[in-house]
Design an enzyme around this catalytic site. Structure first.
Site, PDB file in Angstrom:
ATOM      1  N   GLY A   1      48.858 103.087  -9.515  1.00 16.14           N
ATOM      2  CA  GLY A   1      47.670 103.203 -10.472  1.00 16.14           C
ATOM      3  C   GLY A   1      46.905 102.008 -10.687  1.00 16.14           C
ATOM      4  N   CYS A   2      45.891 102.402 -11.205  1.00 10.59           N
ATOM      5  CA  CYS A   2      44.740 101.093 -11.402  1.00 10.59           C
ATOM      6  C   CYS A   2      45.496 100.143 -12.504  1.00 10.59           C
ATOM      7  CB  CYS A   2      43.369 101.911 -11.850  1.00 10.59           C
ATOM      8  SG  CYS A   2      43.502 102.967 -13.100  1.00 10.59           S
ATOM      9  N   PHE A   3      45.786 100.675 -13.541  1.00 10.76           N
ATOM     10  CA  PHE A   3      46.434  99.918 -14.486  1.00 10.76           C
ATOM     11  C   PHE A   3      47.478  99.010 -13.996  1.00 10.76           C
ATOM     12  CE2 PHE A   3      44.720 102.398 -18.237  1.00 10.76           C
ATOM     13  CZ  PHE A   3      43.665 101.558 -18.543  1.00 10.76           C
TER      14      PHE A   3
END
Length: 337
Positions: free
Chosen positions: A147-149
């Site tokens: 995921g990006c986070f």
């Protein structure tokens, strides 16, 4: 690998899929044979990609026969049910959703409110973070792009955890652009709701938290505790993660640990000033700064949530898995959106 890799992008009409198509279209070793989209099925590629010279029409679903790799940009809990058939047909799978990121199947009902549809495949997946798993990615058949986070937080914290310089629980405060919420319209990402506004969400627990815990704990500190609070910022793209923890040792030791950990890494750079999201925008870079206030370490990381936080990292993993230079098709910034 001789000749071009025959590729499919499933779910090519979302932000991650559209960014991925733009990257793959300029990859010298890729032949884009199929783009799929249930909502655009039967429509020409030009209806979504007017600036690319792509001929053909969207299919509703991939046909894996004769395909080397399927890039899946399908929603969570959708691609997992299809991945087994793609693998059985001889294609490698690079999945952009959360379906194969967590190794423990019992975590999926907790974080995604559904039993995992293909738990037997979890053991075959490789977490697609090249800075940590380049060796495993070289032979991977199933790659789970983080995921990006979680990408921003893991890259911000990995050297500190691996070097044993973290002396407390960790706080991660992260801000994301609105494109991180996807392309489907909803009240929460309506322009009039987010413009000139900043707000926290998922305070009770964000889905990317177990990815952070899984990967950082594997670096040598079992039982690591992370408090993660995401915020939605009034910008199109980008993530800035600010991470805090009690520092064991000196700031100079911590900075040396980061420089050593990321030495030779083409897309994660330790820089002398705190990065802004604009510096990393439209690139596959993660920019990291290591600072401190008294005995509290403050590490900031900025990246583009659609490139290094998603599709660019997928292409980077693809390059490793198929034996291409990691920087192929990723050296120049992507210009859309």
């Amino acid at each position: 690998m001789s000749g071009k890799v025959k590729a499919v992008v499933a779910g090519a009409n979302g932000y991650a899929g559209m960014t991925l198509v733009n990257l793959l279209a300029r990859h010298p070793n890729v032949e884009l044979l199929q783009l799929t989209s249930r909502s655009f099925a039967g429509r020409p590629y030009e209806s979504v990609f007017p600036l690319l010279e792509l001929k053909g029409k969207f299919l509703p679903d991939p046909d894996p026969a004769g395909i080397d790799v399927v890039f899946s940009c399908l929603p969570h809990n959708v691609g997992a049910a299809k991945a087994g058939a793609w693998l059985a047909a001889g294609a490698r799978v690079i999945d952009m959703s959360a379906d194969f990121r967590l190794k423990d199947p019992s975590q999926y009902p907790k974080w995604y409110r559904q039993e995992h549809p293909a738990p037997a495949l979890l053991a075959r997946s490789v977490f697609g973070l090249p800075e940590l798993h380049e060796h495993e990615l070289q032979k991977a058949e199933l790659i789970a792009v983080p995921g990006c986070f979680s990408t921003s937080a893991i890259l911000a914290l990995a050297p500190a955890v691996a070097s044993g310089l973290v002396g407390s629980d960790i706080i991660v405060d992260a801000k994301s652009g609105v494109s991180g919420a996807g392309r489907s319209p909803s009240m929460g990402v309506h322009f009039s709701e987010v413009n000139e506004s900043l707000g926290a969400y998922a305070i009770e627990g964000h889905r990317h938290t177990p990815e952070m815990t899984q990967e950082l704990s594997a670096l040598g500190r079992n039982g690591i505790q992370i408090t993660f609070v995401p915020h939605l910022a009034p910008m199109t793209r980008g993530i800035l993660a600010t991470c805090y923890f009690d520092l064991k040792g000196s700031l100079a030791q911590l900075q040396d640990a980061y420089r050593e950990f990321y030495a030779g890494q083409p897309f994660t750079r330790v820089i002398p000033q705190s990065p802004s999201t604009k510096l990393a925008s439209h690139s596959n870079l993660c920019l990291v700064n290591v600072s401190a206030q008294n005995d509290k370490a403050v590490v900031t990381a900025a990246l583009d949530n659609l490139v290094k936080g998603a599709s660019g990292q997928g292409v980077e993993c693809f390059n490793i898995a198929f034996g291409f230079d990691r920087k192929t098709a990723l050296e120049a910034p992507i210009q859309w959106p």
